[in-house]
Design a protein around this motif. Structure first.
Motif, PDB file in Angstrom:
ATOM      1  N   ASP A 138       3.140  10.797 -11.419  1.00 17.45           N
ATOM      2  CA  ASP A 138       3.292   9.630 -10.555  1.00 17.45           C
ATOM      3  C   ASP A 138       4.616   9.672  -9.797  1.00 17.45           C
ATOM      4  O   ASP A 138       4.705   9.229  -8.640  1.00 17.45           O
ATOM      5  N   SER A 141       5.356  11.660  -5.933  1.00 15.06           N
ATOM      6  CA  SER A 141       5.287  11.063  -4.580  1.00 15.06           C
ATOM      7  C   SER A 141       6.643  10.509  -4.166  1.00 15.06           C
ATOM      8  O   SER A 141       7.050  10.597  -2.992  1.00 15.06           O
ATOM      9  N   GLY A 207      -3.714   1.516  -2.686  1.00 17.18           N
ATOM     10  CA  GLY A 207      -2.407   1.979  -2.234  1.00 17.18           C
ATOM     11  C   GLY A 207      -1.786   2.914  -3.244  1.00 17.18           C
ATOM     12  O   GLY A 207      -1.902   4.127  -3.132  1.00 17.18           O
ATOM     13  N   HIS A 208      -1.139   2.360  -4.292  1.00 15.14           N
ATOM     14  CA  HIS A 208      -0.512   3.177  -5.324  1.00 15.14           C
ATOM     15  C   HIS A 208      -1.478   3.358  -6.496  1.00 15.14           C
ATOM     16  O   HIS A 208      -2.147   2.416  -6.921  1.00 15.14           O
ATOM     17  N   ASP A 230       0.335   7.733  -3.652  1.00 20.26           N
ATOM     18  CA  ASP A 230       1.169   6.635  -3.172  1.00 20.26           C
ATOM     19  C   ASP A 230       1.234   6.711  -1.633  1.00 20.26           C
ATOM     20  O   ASP A 230       1.331   7.806  -1.059  1.00 20.26           O
ATOM     21  N   TYR A 240       0.119   9.591   3.031  1.00 19.99           N
ATOM     22  CA  TYR A 240      -0.360   9.324   1.651  1.00 19.99           C
ATOM     23  C   TYR A 240      -0.228  10.632   0.855  1.00 19.99           C
ATOM     24  O   TYR A 240      -0.811  11.666   1.245  1.00 19.99           O
TER      25      TYR A 240
END
Length: 678
Positions: A138, A141, A207-208, A230, A240
């Motif tokens: 995670d 990004s 989105g995330h 993200d 993205y």
């Protein structure tokens, strides 16, 4: 030839034994045979008569099940009796149940707790590692966004260089791939997604995103993977960033290297009808990499959240583990614990466990020695009882210890010695009884077999010893058909000494009674008694004496001359009269005083007159109330049967004495002579 005969005999015995065992002589055997017959019948009619099977199979199963349980119990009982017949085996079994069974239970509980503990630790470690890996993916990004801020210009966005640097800086993220989209269109991708497909609709709405997902890519089997995405707005451009890392072989290898856990994944909808395997379980090659301690399978699955990449639906995946306890333990112990002396504590625990195991082994050996001592004593006592039962009374048990078992062995040896003494005494008693039996046979030859029946005199005599030999006797001495001597004597004392005295007295009496010098003497019986008195006084002990009654029946004159030396006076019953005459003239018993004189009496006996000579064993016979038979009962029996023959009268006398004294032990000999003038 003999060997073949022996083999044939043995084979025939085995065949007879098997046939006897197979004979349906019990209800359980009949039930077993009935069940077998029904089973065979149901198999024979299986193809033709289906309806018959339904009522044959059920009772057959019931009967066979009952028979199997019954004979299994019989076999168990037989084995138990054979194996536990020895006391040593029983003690060992008791020791195992008392000593080893709790240890085994405690060990199993400890192993179960350790299994649960190691499984829980491994499951938590793997689940936490999955969560940490998802967080690292995670953050990629954010790193790309920072790199763009630092290096990118309005016209140049170095996606390839930035992505390559990030992949190079995270070598532990095996199979990492990063794709970048602009306005929903892919602008950069790394293998295997160098031509990434469009983003799903649900991702643009969220989105995330960072999670484990499962999907089907390029018609490949569904796999689990880490996905993190993200949305980035950079200088008016909508970007993205999507990071991807598979949960495949490389990731599982890393988990194994870090924690010692072989991992397999599967995700579902978990309705227990259709479950899709996304990663296969460990292969045999992978299991072979486990160390000496071996694998520890975790029987319960661990669940973690997954998301469908195509549809965006939330779901769950199951995690299956095979653990190496040593690796799990090393991964759990932190550096602080290592510095604080945890290894020493671990070694102390291991040492205590080893001491406990050694203590248990020592306890087991002590139990074996104690049980051996007990069973040795019991075996010695068993061998001793078998030896004594077989007649070896000289067998003695070895006395090894000074405890209760040793005292028991000493008591057994004392008992065996007493038994040996008693058996020797018994053998000596049997020898004496044999000699006494021979003496009885010899003595019985001195007693007349059948009394003579001279002229008008009818005689009957009886001699019943209270013991093997007797001190009583009676005799008949004939003198050339002119006269007959009737003798009844009773020697003082009992046993063999009285019998020997009686034999000597009888021999002396016969020699003196047949002396021609005395036959014509008018005082023949008194002189004969003087000689017998002198014989006993000089040849026996002072306390030895005899009572003696001698009478001479003269056939020509029908007179009865007699001399009663201390004996019970005989009874004389006259014909046609109830008057009883006692023949008591004579003197004291012979053998007491050497100078004593004896007196002779004489009576005439007519036809029908009856006389009875007896010893004190008749009148002194006792019953269970310690009452004696007495002269009154004797006279009553004679009076009631005076018209009968002499032999019948004597039988009635003896029967009356026997009935009177039934149940009471008699200590005196019984002798009687009955005579009647015809």
């Amino acid at each position: 030839m003999n060997g073949e005969i022996f083999k044939n005999i043995r084979s025939s015995r085995i065949i007879r034994r098997v046939l006897k065992w197979l004979t349906p002589d019990t209800w359980m055997k009949r039930c077993a045979y009935a069940g077998l017959i029904m089973t065979v019948a149901s198999l024979l009619v299986l193809d033709s008569w289906q309806g018959v099977i339904s009522w044959l199979v059920v009772p057959a199963i019931v009967l066979l099940t009952a028979s199997i349980f019954y004979y299994a119990w019989k076999t168990f009982s037989w084995l138990r009796n054979r194996l536990l017949w020895k006391v040593r085996n029983r003690i060992l079994v008791s020791f195992i149940f008392v000593g080893l069974a709790p240890l085994c239970i405690a060990s199993l509980v400890s192993l179960l707790i350790g299994w649960l503990w190691i499984g829980t630790l491994g499951t938590n470690l793997v689940a936490r590692h999955i969560e940490e890996t998802a967080n690292r993916v995670d953050h990629l990004s954010l790193e790309i966004q920072l790199a763009l801020v630092n290096t990118a210009t309005d016209d140049n966005l170095p996606f390839a260089r930035i992505v390559d640097e990030i992949v190079r800086d995270n070598p532990d993220l095996s199979g990492l791939s990063i794709s970048i989209f602009e306005d929903g269109r892919p602008v950069h991708g790394t293998p295997p997604f160098d031509t990434p497909g469009p983003l799903p609709d649900w991702l643009s709405r969220e989105g995330h995103f960072a999670n484990v997902v499962y999907d089907s890519l390029s018609d490949a089997p569904s796999t689990l993977s880490f996905r993190a995405g993200d949305a980035i707005e950079f200088r008016g451009r909508n970007l993205y960033v999507l990071a991807y890392m598979p949960l495949g072989e490389a990731y599982r290898t890393k988990i194994w290297e870090d924690f010692g856990a072989q991992v397999s994944f599967r995700a579902g909808p978990f309705d227990f009808e259709e479950v899709t395997f996304y990663e296969p379980p460990p292969s045999e090659v992978e299991r072979g990499r486990l160390p000496l301690c071996g694998e520890l399978h975790v029987p319960w699955p661990a669940y973690f959240a997954v998301k469908s990449w195509n549809e965006g639906a939330n779901n769950m995946a199951m995690l299956g583990l095979d653990l190496d306890p040593i690796h799990i333990f090393e991964a759990t112990v932190s550096a602080d614990m290592l510095l604080s002396g945890f290894p020493q504590l671990f070694y102390i625990v291991i040492t205590l466990c080893m001491i406990f195991v050694c203590f248990e082994l020592v306890s087991f050996m002590i139990g074996l020695l104690v049980s051996r001592r007990i069973t040795t004593a019991v075996r010695g006592l068993y061998e001793g009882t078998e030896a004594i039962r077989s007649g070896r009374t000289n067998f003695r048990v070895e006395e090894k210890t000074r405890d209760q078992l040793g005292e028991l062995s000493r008591s057994f040896n004392t008992m065996a010695q007493s038994i040996q003494v008693l058996m020797n005494e018994e053998r000596e008693k049997e020898r004496i009884e044999t000699e006494l039996s021979m003496a009885r046979d010899v003595q019985a030859r001195f007693i007349p077999g059948a009394p003579p029946q001279p002229g008008p005199l009818e005689l009957a005599g009886a001699w019943i010893p209270a013991r093997t030999v007797s001190g009583d006797y009676y005799d008949f001495i004939q003198h050339q058909n002119r006269m007959l001597d009737i003798v009844v004597g009773d020697i003082s004392g009992k046993g063999i000494s009285a019998a020997l005295t009686m034999a000597g007295l009888q021999a002396s009496l016969r020699s003196q009674a047949l002396d021609p010098a005395l036959e014509g003497s008018p005082d023949r019986l008194s002189r004969l008694m003087d000689r017998l008195n002198a014989y006993l006084c000089h040849s026996t002990a002072p306390e030895r004496f005899a009572t003696l009654f001698i009478c001479t029946f003269h056939m020509e004159t029908s007179r009865l001359n007699y001399c009663c030396a201390g004996h019970n006076p005989p009874l004389l019953l006259r014909e046609g009269s109830d008057e009883v005459t006692l023949l008591e003239r004579g003197g004291c018993p012979i053998g007491l005083f050497p100078e004593v004189e004896f007196e002779e009496g004489s009576v005439r006996v007519d036809p029908g007159d009856l006389f009875a000579v007896y010893t004190d064993g008749i009148t002194d016979a006792l019953n269970t109330k310690d009452e004696d038979f007495g002269e009154a009962r004797l006279l009553q029996v004679i009076s009631q049967n005076r018209d009968r023959p002499s032999e019948d009268i004597l039988d009635r006398i003896l029967a009356s004495v026997h009935d009177f004294s039934l149940g009471a032990e008699q200590f005196d000999d019984q002798t009687a002579v009955v005579g009647r003038v015809r």
